[in-house]
Scaffold this active site. Structure first.
Site, PDB file in Angstrom:
ATOM      1  N   LYS A  18      21.667   7.050   3.015  1.00  0.00           N
ATOM      2  CA  LYS A  18      20.487   6.566   2.226  1.00  0.00           C
ATOM      3  C   LYS A  18      19.600   7.881   2.039  1.00  0.00           C
ATOM      4  O   LYS A  18      19.242   8.475   2.936  1.00  0.00           O
ATOM      5  CB  LYS A  18      19.859   5.343   2.850  1.00  0.00           C
ATOM      6  CG  LYS A  18      18.539   5.100   1.558  1.00  0.00           C
ATOM      7  CD  LYS A  18      18.111   3.874   1.942  1.00  0.00           C
ATOM      8  CE  LYS A  18      16.780   3.885   2.874  1.00  0.00           C
ATOM      9  NZ  LYS A  18      15.883   2.811   2.938  1.00  0.00           N
ATOM     10  N   ARG A  24      16.446  -5.373   3.035  1.00  0.00           N
ATOM     11  CA  ARG A  24      17.101  -5.123   4.508  1.00  0.00           C
ATOM     12  C   ARG A  24      15.863  -5.166   5.246  1.00  0.00           C
ATOM     13  O   ARG A  24      15.962  -5.643   6.478  1.00  0.00           O
ATOM     14  CB  ARG A  24      17.838  -4.016   4.365  1.00  0.00           C
ATOM     15  CG  ARG A  24      17.186  -2.567   4.171  1.00  0.00           C
ATOM     16  CD  ARG A  24      16.601  -2.166   5.471  1.00  0.00           C
ATOM     17  NE  ARG A  24      16.421  -0.977   5.661  1.00  0.00           N
ATOM     18  CZ  ARG A  24      15.721   0.090   6.065  1.00  0.00           C
ATOM     19  NH1 ARG A  24      14.222  -0.589   6.590  1.00  0.00           N
ATOM     20  NH2 ARG A  24      15.412   1.050   6.504  1.00  0.00           N
ATOM     21  N   GLN A  83       5.840  -4.935   0.341  1.00  0.00           N
ATOM     22  CA  GLN A  83       6.888  -5.512   1.316  1.00  0.00           C
ATOM     23  C   GLN A  83       6.895  -6.929   1.452  1.00  0.00           C
ATOM     24  O   GLN A  83       7.558  -7.779   2.123  1.00  0.00           O
ATOM     25  CB  GLN A  83       7.130  -4.562   2.318  1.00  0.00           C
ATOM     26  CG  GLN A  83       8.212  -4.764   3.353  1.00  0.00           C
ATOM     27  CD  GLN A  83       9.476  -4.551   2.691  1.00  0.00           C
ATOM     28  OE1 GLN A  83       9.693  -3.760   2.095  1.00  0.00           O
ATOM     29  NE2 GLN A  83      10.442  -5.392   2.896  1.00  0.00           N
ATOM     30  N   SER A 118       0.449  -0.456   7.151  1.00  0.00           N
ATOM     31  CA  SER A 118       0.406   0.740   7.282  1.00  0.00           C
ATOM     32  C   SER A 118      -0.583   1.382   8.388  1.00  0.00           C
ATOM     33  O   SER A 118      -1.123   2.332   8.276  1.00  0.00           O
ATOM     34  CB  SER A 118       0.455   1.601   6.213  1.00  0.00           C
ATOM     35  OG  SER A 118       1.267   1.155   5.051  1.00  0.00           O
ATOM     36  N   MET A 160       6.991  -4.958  11.790  1.00  0.00           N
ATOM     37  CA  MET A 160       7.645  -4.428  10.702  1.00  0.00           C
ATOM     38  C   MET A 160       7.360  -3.039  10.022  1.00  0.00           C
ATOM     39  O   MET A 160       7.772  -2.392   9.573  1.00  0.00           O
ATOM     40  CB  MET A 160       8.285  -5.415   9.860  1.00  0.00           C
ATOM     41  CG  MET A 160       8.958  -6.541  10.090  1.00  0.00           C
ATOM     42  SD  MET A 160      10.458  -6.504  11.269  1.00  0.00           S
ATOM     43  CE  MET A 160      11.300  -5.566  10.054  1.00  0.00           C
ATOM     44  N   ASP A 205       6.945   2.386  11.529  1.00  0.00           N
ATOM     45  CA  ASP A 205       8.344   3.077  11.406  1.00  0.00           C
ATOM     46  C   ASP A 205       7.966   4.626  11.529  1.00  0.00           C
ATOM     47  O   ASP A 205       8.732   5.316  10.988  1.00  0.00           O
ATOM     48  CB  ASP A 205       8.986   2.813   9.974  1.00  0.00           C
ATOM     49  CG  ASP A 205       8.053   2.954   8.825  1.00  0.00           C
ATOM     50  OD1 ASP A 205       6.957   3.331   9.065  1.00  0.00           O
ATOM     51  OD2 ASP A 205       8.407   2.915   7.767  1.00  0.00           O
ATOM     52  N   LYS A 233       1.862   5.149  14.140  1.00  0.00           N
ATOM     53  CA  LYS A 233       1.537   4.047  13.386  1.00  0.00           C
ATOM     54  C   LYS A 233       1.419   3.084  14.576  1.00  0.00           C
ATOM     55  O   LYS A 233       2.204   2.818  15.570  1.00  0.00           O
ATOM     56  CB  LYS A 233       2.568   3.616  12.453  1.00  0.00           C
ATOM     57  CG  LYS A 233       2.396   4.026  11.156  1.00  0.00           C
ATOM     58  CD  LYS A 233       3.265   3.394  10.062  1.00  0.00           C
ATOM     59  CE  LYS A 233       3.188   4.120   8.620  1.00  0.00           C
ATOM     60  NZ  LYS A 233       4.454   3.460   7.891  1.00  0.00           N
ATOM     61  N   GLY A 236      10.855  -3.988  14.739  1.00  0.00           N
ATOM     62  CA  GLY A 236      11.776  -3.586  13.593  1.00  0.00           C
ATOM     63  C   GLY A 236      11.553  -2.032  13.136  1.00  0.00           C
ATOM     64  O   GLY A 236      10.465  -2.324  12.255  1.00  0.00           O
TER      65      GLY A 236
HETATM   66  P1  NAD Z   1       2.002  -1.030   0.665  1.00  0.00           P
HETATM   67  O1  NAD Z   1       1.634   0.493   0.657  1.00  0.00           O
HETATM   68  O2  NAD Z   1       2.576  -1.780  -0.484  1.00  0.00           O
HETATM   69  O3  NAD Z   1       1.075  -2.126   1.633  1.00  0.00           O
HETATM   70  C1  NAD Z   1       0.405  -1.420   2.638  1.00  0.00           C
HETATM   71  C2  NAD Z   1      -0.289  -2.534   3.615  1.00  0.00           C
HETATM   72  O4  NAD Z   1      -0.909  -1.792   4.845  1.00  0.00           O
HETATM   73  C3  NAD Z   1      -1.224  -3.414   3.074  1.00  0.00           C
HETATM   74  O5  NAD Z   1      -1.339  -4.485   3.681  1.00  0.00           O
HETATM   75  C4  NAD Z   1      -2.442  -2.546   3.258  1.00  0.00           C
HETATM   76  O6  NAD Z   1      -3.582  -3.396   3.372  1.00  0.00           O
HETATM   77  C5  NAD Z   1      -2.346  -2.099   4.751  1.00  0.00           C
HETATM   78  N1  NAD Z   1      -2.614  -0.795   5.161  1.00  0.00           N
HETATM   79  C6  NAD Z   1      -2.991   0.182   4.330  1.00  0.00           C
HETATM   80  N2  NAD Z   1      -3.716   1.204   4.866  1.00  0.00           N
HETATM   81  C7  NAD Z   1      -3.811   0.752   6.281  1.00  0.00           C
HETATM   82  C8  NAD Z   1      -4.574   1.167   7.288  1.00  0.00           C
HETATM   83  N3  NAD Z   1      -5.114   2.454   7.337  1.00  0.00           N
HETATM   84  N4  NAD Z   1      -4.737   0.338   8.296  1.00  0.00           N
HETATM   85  C9  NAD Z   1      -4.453  -0.800   8.391  1.00  0.00           C
HETATM   86  N5  NAD Z   1      -3.513  -1.298   7.199  1.00  0.00           N
HETATM   87  C10 NAD Z   1      -3.440  -0.510   6.042  1.00  0.00           C
HETATM   88  O7  NAD Z   1       3.221  -0.900   1.791  1.00  0.00           O
HETATM   89  P2  NAD Z   1       4.657  -1.673   1.978  1.00  0.00           P
HETATM   90  O8  NAD Z   1       5.747  -1.206   1.021  1.00  0.00           O
HETATM   91  O9  NAD Z   1       4.179  -3.385   2.129  1.00  0.00           O
HETATM   92  O10 NAD Z   1       4.889  -1.349   3.469  1.00  0.00           O
HETATM   93  C11 NAD Z   1       4.135  -1.859   4.759  1.00  0.00           C
HETATM   94  C12 NAD Z   1       4.422  -0.830   5.867  1.00  0.00           C
HETATM   95  O11 NAD Z   1       5.887  -1.261   6.108  1.00  0.00           O
HETATM   96  C13 NAD Z   1       4.332   0.520   5.606  1.00  0.00           C
HETATM   97  O12 NAD Z   1       3.967   0.912   6.638  1.00  0.00           O
HETATM   98  C14 NAD Z   1       6.092   0.980   5.311  1.00  0.00           C
HETATM   99  O13 NAD Z   1       6.080   2.057   5.882  1.00  0.00           O
HETATM  100  C15 NAD Z   1       6.480  -0.085   6.451  1.00  0.00           C
HETATM  101  N6  NAD Z   1       7.931  -0.200   6.370  1.00  0.00           N
HETATM  102  C16 NAD Z   1       8.770  -0.537   7.378  1.00  0.00           C
HETATM  103  C17 NAD Z   1      10.078  -0.772   7.180  1.00  0.00           C
HETATM  104  C18 NAD Z   1      10.967  -1.173   8.411  1.00  0.00           C
HETATM  105  O14 NAD Z   1      12.128  -1.082   8.066  1.00  0.00           O
HETATM  106  N7  NAD Z   1      10.282  -1.197   9.559  1.00  0.00           N
HETATM  107  C19 NAD Z   1      10.723  -0.790   5.887  1.00  0.00           C
HETATM  108  C20 NAD Z   1       9.772  -0.790   4.802  1.00  0.00           C
HETATM  109  C21 NAD Z   1       8.513  -0.463   4.956  1.00  0.00           C
END
Ligand code: NAD
Length: 321
Positions: free
Chosen positions: A67, A110, A138, A199, A219, A222, A226, A292
């Site tokens: 990817k 996924r 997400q 995040s 989740m 990553d 964090k 995860g």
């Molecule tokens: P997004 O930017 O659409 O949403 C961000 C989320 O985090 C919101 O709920 C927001 O309120 C919150 N947020 C933002 N800044 C913050 C902070 N400083 N402190 C606490 N909360 C905060 O992102 P998304 O696409 O919904 O993804 C959310 C998270 O999941 C991201 O950190 C992304 O990297 C992670 N992610 C992980 C995987 C995995 O496989 N583990 C896959 C995709 C995304």
């Protein structure tokens, strides 16, 4: 070579098929039959972008690929998704490129599939209340995948930015699930299953917030630094993960490990539970936690699934290599 765009992926692959593909590859990883290769992630020094590759080989499913993609922070201003990715699949016998698959929808799917598989194997059968921390892009994917696993009667949710909760409320309304925005302690007191998908760089959920018997799917964490839940919570829980080495380095487990609260052998690959090599939850009062982190093999598994579906339906565009 087959080319599948975002719209075709959305049309062809749903959450149940994605969860089945992710479950299968987690099991193969735990048997040592599927390997994730070292991740490359670089700051481009251009457009504020991060760019990288995640690759792997599933010998059991004969899926080889990479990817490619990253994060472009200014995309939203141009009506594009900030996260952009494409999956390339190769013939493991010849190295020939067999498919180019749009990766944005598949990444969301996924990730939701991974927490769903953790709920399937680790949550109590009688779980009724789902708690969600996070309301970003997400979150509705995680919600729709979770409700396929248990007969949830209610969703309670909290987000650091409360104005974003309307996104989850709408997704819950679409699936007729009663929704309530609550404070974090009330969320922990009510929820049998909690998904964190933010995040955050500081713990949001404390150990005292969580009641016995809860399953937590973490989740959002990553990346190094964090953190969504208190490190003490991992020491009090049975901890499962997609890949132990990645969880220790960049997952929720990094903090409990760094603080000496748990060691690496505290972590169990979820695949071991799927393979029935580990019992999973020991009793109804145990707290289980899935760390995860997101591995390449998840991406390749769902890309492989959508390519097989496309081939059987004659979908996508085929070009000569
Ligand atoms: P997004 O930017 O659409 O949403 C961000 C989320 O985090 C919101 O709920 C927001 O309120 C919150 N947020 C933002 N800044 C913050 C902070 N400083 N402190 C606490 N909360 C905060 O992102 P998304 O696409 O919904 O993804 C959310 C998270 O999941 C991201 O950190 C992304 O990297 C992670 N992610 C992980 C995987 C995995 O496989 N583990 C896959 C995709 C995304």
């Amino acid at each position: 070579m087959l080319i599948l765009n975002e719209e075709t992926c959305r049309r062809l692959l749903g959450i149940d098929a994605a969860a089945a593909a992710v479950e299968e590859v987690f099991a193969a990883m735990a048997r040592g039959e599927a390997t994730n290769f070292p991740v490359v992630r670089e700051d481009l020094g251009h457009a504020g972008a991060l760019f990288g590759f995640k690759s792997g080989f599933d010998k059991a499913g004969l899926t080889l690929g990479v990817k490619v993609g990253g994060y472009w922070p200014d995309n939203e201003k141009r009506n594009l998704t900030n996260h952009q990715s494409t999956v390339c699949l190769f013939d493991p016998d010849s190295g020939q490129l067999i498919a180019l698959v749009a990766g944005n929808y598949l990444t969301a799917l996924r990730t939701a599939a991974a927490s769903a598989v953790s709920i399937r194997y680790l949550a109590r059968e009688d779980a009724e209340v789902l708690g969600m921390i996070g309301a970003g892009f997400q979150s509705p994917f995680q919600l729709r995948a979770a409700v396929r696993q248990r007969r949830f009667k209610k969703l309670v949710a909290w987000n650091p930015h409360p104005e974003m909760l309307s996104r989850l409320a709408e997704a819950a309304a679409e699936i007729d699930l009663p929704f309530e925005a609550v404070e974090l302690d009330a969320l922990g007191a009510a929820a049998d299953v909690i998904i964190t998908i933010t995040s955050s760089f500081a713990p949001l959920l404390k150990k005292a917030d969580v009641k016995p018997g809860t399953h937590i799917a973490c989740m959002g964490t990553d990346t190094r630094g964090k953190q969504e839940v208190a490190a003490e919570l991992l020491a009090a829980a049975a901890v499962f993960t997609d890949e132990v080495s990645q969880a220790v380095a960049i997952g929720e487990s990094q903090h409990a490990i760094q603080q000496g609260l748990i060691s690496e052998d505290w972590l169990v690959p979820l695949g071991a539970v799927i393979n029935a090599d580990h019992a999973g939850r020991s009793d109804a009062a145990q707290i289980t936690l899935f760390d995860g982190t997101g591995v390449a093999l998840q991406d390749l598994a769902v890309a492989g699934a959508v390519v097989r579906r496309a081939c059987s339906e004659g979908a996508g565009v085929t070009v000569e290599t």
